[in-house]
Design an enzyme around this catalytic site. Structure first.
Site, mmCIF file in Angstrom:
data_model
loop_
_atom_site.group_PDB
_atom_site.id
_atom_site.type_symbol
_atom_site.label_atom_id
_atom_site.label_comp_id
_atom_site.label_asym_id
_atom_site.label_seq_id
_atom_site.Cartn_x
_atom_site.Cartn_y
_atom_site.Cartn_z
ATOM 1 N N LYS A 1 -10.251 1.877 -16.293
ATOM 2 C CA LYS A 1 -10.740 0.533 -16.000
ATOM 3 C C LYS A 1 -11.031 -0.259 -17.282
ATOM 4 O O LYS A 1 -10.878 -1.476 -17.312
ATOM 5 C CB LYS A 1 -11.981 0.613 -15.111
ATOM 6 C CG LYS A 1 -11.679 1.058 -13.676
ATOM 7 C CD LYS A 1 -10.652 0.178 -12.985
ATOM 8 C CE LYS A 1 -10.644 0.365 -11.485
ATOM 9 N NZ LYS A 1 -9.629 -0.505 -10.805
ATOM 10 N N ASP B 1 0.842 -1.182 0.000
ATOM 11 C CA ASP B 1 0.000 0.000 0.000
ATOM 12 C C ASP B 1 0.881 1.237 0.000
ATOM 13 O O ASP B 1 2.011 1.194 0.487
ATOM 14 C CB ASP B 1 -0.909 0.011 1.235
ATOM 15 C CG ASP B 1 -2.139 0.897 1.060
ATOM 16 O OD1 ASP B 1 -3.195 0.354 0.680
ATOM 17 O OD2 ASP B 1 -2.029 2.118 1.267
ATOM 18 N N ASP C 1 4.642 2.383 -4.073
ATOM 19 C CA ASP C 1 4.011 3.314 -4.993
ATOM 20 C C ASP C 1 3.925 2.606 -6.333
ATOM 21 O O ASP C 1 4.932 2.432 -7.017
ATOM 22 C CB ASP C 1 4.849 4.595 -5.103
ATOM 23 C CG ASP C 1 4.313 5.575 -6.142
ATOM 24 O OD1 ASP C 1 3.300 5.264 -6.790
ATOM 25 O OD2 ASP C 1 4.933 6.640 -6.308
ATOM 26 N N VAL C 2 2.708 2.194 -6.718
ATOM 27 C CA VAL C 2 2.573 1.365 -7.921
ATOM 28 C C VAL C 2 2.893 2.122 -9.200
ATOM 29 O O VAL C 2 3.061 1.509 -10.255
ATOM 30 C CB VAL C 2 1.171 0.723 -8.038
ATOM 31 C CG1 VAL C 2 0.906 -0.221 -6.868
ATOM 32 C CG2 VAL C 2 0.077 1.782 -8.160
ATOM 33 N N TYR D 1 -11.656 7.533 -14.754
ATOM 34 C CA TYR D 1 -11.735 6.216 -14.114
ATOM 35 C C TYR D 1 -12.297 5.164 -15.077
ATOM 36 O O TYR D 1 -11.780 4.046 -15.166
ATOM 37 C CB TYR D 1 -12.614 6.338 -12.872
ATOM 38 C CG TYR D 1 -12.709 5.120 -11.995
ATOM 39 C CD1 TYR D 1 -11.679 4.790 -11.104
ATOM 40 C CD2 TYR D 1 -13.827 4.295 -12.025
ATOM 41 C CE1 TYR D 1 -11.771 3.672 -10.272
ATOM 42 C CE2 TYR D 1 -13.941 3.184 -11.197
ATOM 43 C CZ TYR D 1 -12.901 2.880 -10.324
ATOM 44 O OH TYR D 1 -13.004 1.773 -9.504
ATOM 45 N N SER E 1 -13.419 -2.621 -13.308
ATOM 46 C CA SER E 1 -14.654 -2.106 -12.717
ATOM 47 C C SER E 1 -15.743 -2.146 -13.773
ATOM 48 O O SER E 1 -15.469 -2.052 -14.974
ATOM 49 C CB SER E 1 -14.460 -0.658 -12.258
ATOM 50 O OG SER E 1 -15.700 -0.056 -11.926
#
Length: 245
Positions: free
Chosen positions: A157, A38, A61-62, A153, A140
């Site tokens: 997704k 995370d 940190d992705v 978003y 999503s």
């Protein structure tokens, strides 16, 4: 009965709370050792401590190539293998087209798309050598049907779906499976921040007439991570109570 994931090692990103934490919990319950990653390393460590010795928590940190590489190498060093990666980390920066800033558009695209791509790339390097592995990307229903106020978003997704299918085709002959899940309305701190009116209006569009629980996403992740899904790759599973059919 042997646990579904006995002896497996997994990474779940964005797993200090919400759906990510439910996923990490389910994987541990099914016998896996899990690295909880995370952006908030302290929350990740606390979440891991609550799950006991089968979990470890780390900051990641992705969006950073170096951070994701360190996440994967650290997990392999800790557990000796990497069998499962769940790309779950995500953010929202909702606004109408007129009001959304370029910075808010780019932030959402970067976390979801660049973050998922970096995770797939780093994990698959390990998995292809092992000739096995399961990568699960959290998309999503917004990526299928689109949501007003979420052009960033919804685009991100939807992109995860295309990335899942492309990676699945590249990695299949190495024994690495890549699948995606599209959750619908799930009861999390993020969705509970919606106005009561918006929440009720969304819930009314669901044939099952209720929001889902994080555990209901986690169960599908455990299935895809396990040998029960051994002949599934490039699949996109809708977990939405029927919304968006």
């Amino acid at each position: 009965m042997t646990a579904l994931l006995e002896g497996r090692a997994a990474i779940v990103t964005g797993a200090a709370q919400g759906i990510g934490l439910a996923i990490a919990t389910a994987l541990v319950e099914h016998g896996a050792r899990v690295t909880i990653a995370d952006l908030d390393g302290d929350k990740a460590a606390a979440a891991a401590a609550a799950l006991g010795g089968a979990a470890r928590g780390v900051a990641c940190d992705v969006t950073s190539e170096e951070s994701v590489a360190a996440l994967v190498s650290g997990a392999v060093e800790a557990f000796g293998t990497l069998d499962v990666l769940v790309n779950n980390a995500g953010i929202t920066r909702d606004a109408s087209l007129r009001k959304m800033t370029l910075a808010d558009f780019q932030a959402v695209i970067t976390v979801h798309l660049q973050g998922t791509w970096l995770g797939i790339r780093a994990a698959s390097e390990v998995m292809r050598e092992q000739k096995r592995g399961s990568i699960i990307n959290i998309s999503s229903m917004s990526g299928k049907v689109g949501n007003p106020g979420q052009t960033n978003y919804s685009a991100a997704k939807a992109g995860i779906v295309g990335m899942t299918k492309a990676a699945a085709k590249e990695l299949a002959h190495h024994g690495v499976r890549v699948n995606a899940i599209q959750p619908g309305l799930i009861r999390t701190p993020m969705t509970e921040a919606m106005s009561p009116e918006a929440y009720a209006a969304t819930e009314a569009t669901i044939p099952m007439r209720r929001a889902g629980e994080p555990d209901e996403i986690a169960g599908v992740v455990a299935f895809l991570a396990s040998d029960l899904a051994s002949y599934m790759t490039g699949a996109v599973l809708e977990v939405s109570g029927g919304r968006g059919m």
